[in-house]
Design a protein around this motif. Structure first.
Motif, PDB file in Angstrom:
ATOM      1  N   ILE A  79      48.641  34.700  42.463  1.00  0.00           N
ATOM      2  CA  ILE A  79      49.460  35.175  41.350  1.00  0.00           C
ATOM      3  C   ILE A  79      49.473  34.078  40.169  1.00  0.00           C
ATOM      4  O   ILE A  79      49.194  34.655  39.050  1.00  0.00           O
ATOM      5  CB  ILE A  79      51.032  35.198  42.040  1.00  0.00           C
ATOM      6  CG1 ILE A  79      51.234  36.264  42.772  1.00  0.00           C
ATOM      7  CG2 ILE A  79      51.897  35.254  40.707  1.00  0.00           C
ATOM      8  CD1 ILE A  79      52.418  36.481  43.254  1.00  0.00           C
ATOM      9  N   THR A  80      49.205  32.990  40.492  1.00  0.00           N
ATOM     10  CA  THR A  80      49.426  31.847  39.487  1.00  0.00           C
ATOM     11  C   THR A  80      47.618  31.929  38.648  1.00  0.00           C
ATOM     12  O   THR A  80      48.030  31.740  37.523  1.00  0.00           O
ATOM     13  CB  THR A  80      49.194  30.497  40.053  1.00  0.00           C
ATOM     14  OG1 THR A  80      50.784  30.288  40.648  1.00  0.00           O
ATOM     15  CG2 THR A  80      49.296  29.262  38.860  1.00  0.00           C
ATOM     16  N   LYS A  83      47.769  35.841  36.621  1.00  0.00           N
ATOM     17  CA  LYS A  83      48.931  36.394  36.208  1.00  0.00           C
ATOM     18  C   LYS A  83      48.965  37.579  35.279  1.00  0.00           C
ATOM     19  O   LYS A  83      49.939  38.204  35.101  1.00  0.00           O
ATOM     20  CB  LYS A  83      49.920  34.972  35.541  1.00  0.00           C
ATOM     21  CG  LYS A  83      49.213  34.422  34.569  1.00  0.00           C
ATOM     22  CD  LYS A  83      50.128  33.231  34.141  1.00  0.00           C
ATOM     23  CE  LYS A  83      49.255  32.494  32.801  1.00  0.00           C
ATOM     24  NZ  LYS A  83      50.187  31.259  32.471  1.00  0.00           N
ATOM     25  N   ASP A  84      47.985  37.853  34.654  1.00  0.00           N
ATOM     26  CA  ASP A  84      47.795  38.781  33.509  1.00  0.00           C
ATOM     27  C   ASP A  84      47.110  39.974  34.279  1.00  0.00           C
ATOM     28  O   ASP A  84      47.015  41.014  33.630  1.00  0.00           O
ATOM     29  CB  ASP A  84      46.803  38.291  32.488  1.00  0.00           C
ATOM     30  CG  ASP A  84      47.624  37.157  31.625  1.00  0.00           C
ATOM     31  OD1 ASP A  84      48.641  37.026  31.570  1.00  0.00           O
ATOM     32  OD2 ASP A  84      46.808  36.186  31.228  1.00  0.00           O
ATOM     33  N   ALA A  88      48.562  40.862  40.526  1.00  0.00           N
ATOM     34  CA  ALA A  88      49.735  39.917  40.495  1.00  0.00           C
ATOM     35  C   ALA A  88      50.955  40.542  40.906  1.00  0.00           C
ATOM     36  O   ALA A  88      51.870  40.039  41.820  1.00  0.00           O
ATOM     37  CB  ALA A  88      49.871  39.111  39.320  1.00  0.00           C
ATOM     38  N   SER A  89      51.292  41.493  40.305  1.00  0.00           N
ATOM     39  CA  SER A  89      52.453  42.142  40.597  1.00  0.00           C
ATOM     40  C   SER A  89      52.629  42.916  42.054  1.00  0.00           C
ATOM     41  O   SER A  89      53.584  42.762  42.566  1.00  0.00           O
ATOM     42  CB  SER A  89      52.642  43.651  39.799  1.00  0.00           C
ATOM     43  OG  SER A  89      53.205  43.086  38.273  1.00  0.00           O
ATOM     44  N   THR A 114      59.207  38.035  39.556  1.00  0.00           N
ATOM     45  CA  THR A 114      57.815  37.861  39.357  1.00  0.00           C
ATOM     46  C   THR A 114      57.029  38.926  39.109  1.00  0.00           C
ATOM     47  O   THR A 114      56.235  39.264  38.224  1.00  0.00           O
ATOM     48  CB  THR A 114      57.079  36.990  40.544  1.00  0.00           C
ATOM     49  OG1 THR A 114      57.739  35.746  40.421  1.00  0.00           O
ATOM     50  CG2 THR A 114      55.675  36.548  40.151  1.00  0.00           C
ATOM     51  N   SER A 118      55.081  40.036  35.659  1.00  0.00           N
ATOM     52  CA  SER A 118      53.718  40.190  35.531  1.00  0.00           C
ATOM     53  C   SER A 118      53.160  41.535  35.682  1.00  0.00           C
ATOM     54  O   SER A 118      51.941  42.208  35.693  1.00  0.00           O
ATOM     55  CB  SER A 118      52.848  39.351  36.756  1.00  0.00           C
ATOM     56  OG  SER A 118      53.545  40.038  37.998  1.00  0.00           O
TER      57      SER A 118
END
Length: 212
Positions: A79-80, A83-84, A88-89, A114, A118
């Motif tokens: 995720i880090t 993130k775009d 990530a979601s 989160t 994202s």
């Protein structure tokens, strides 16, 4: 070219044009060609990056349900680093599901937040928002749940949003607001499609009559 009376005049006109503008035209062609190559390179690089991200996501998901600690570490790292990306979601949803199996509602809320932050499309954002609001109700965070649902979400989620708002209002003891929210949800979804929602309205009516 009828302004030119002879072929000779036409040739001389073309020569004059190239003498004055030839360098600029050639430069424009070169830049245009370079731009075309650059654009295609960008598309190829973008596609390669999406494939790489997809492969990384699949690798993370394969560890889910096998090694909980490994999954948590690799999922948060993914995720880090992405993130775009829409992945990530989806990864945050998977972490929320894992936390829910342990009834760790604060962690579930964290991961759903989160997922919202994202989200790259409104559908994913809406699903995460409704789920987060329900978890916040579970945590007795009724005001926070209503705030979560106060953002603009796709019309197709109106029924779920209103029903969840009704749950929050009911827990707050705001019977009239709960009734209005439930009724709005029922109007959207139809009684045949949501018998549980109709039961909530019926129970609310019975409680109101008893209170009187």
């Amino acid at each position: 070219m009828d302004v030119y009376q002879t072929e000779e005049q036409q040739v001389e006109a073309i020569k004059g044009f190239w003498k004055e503008n030839g360098t600029a035209v050639i430069a424009g062609l070169v830049l245009g060609f370079a731009g075309f190559i650059g654009f295609n390179y960008y598309k190829d690089a973008q596609l390669a990056n999406e494939v790489e991200t997809s492969d990384a996501y699949q690798t993370v998901m394969e560890s889910a349900g096998k090694d909980e600690q490994l999954f948590s570490t690799s999922a948060n790292k993914f995720i880090t680093e992405n993130k775009d990306s829409s992945y990530a979601s989806l990864t945050a949803f998977a972490l929320a599901k894992e936390a829910a199996t342990h009834k760790d509602w604060p962690q579930v809320a964290k991961h759903l937040t989160t997922a919202i932050e994202s989200a790259t499309n409104q559908g994913i954002k809406a699903i995460a928002s409704v789920r987060l609001a329900r978890v916040q109700i579970q945590l007795e965070q009724y005001t926070e749940a209503l705030v979560t649902l106060s953002v603009t979400l796709p019309e197709s989620f109106k029924g779920a949003v209103e029903e969840t708002k009704g749950d929050a209002y009911f827990k707050q003891g705001k019977a009239e607001l709960a009734r209005n929210a439930y009724q709005t949800a029922l109007d959207v979804e139809g009684q045949a499609n949501n018998s549980a929602l109709q039961m909530k309205l019926n129970d609310l009516a019975q409680l109101s009559s008893i209170a009187k």
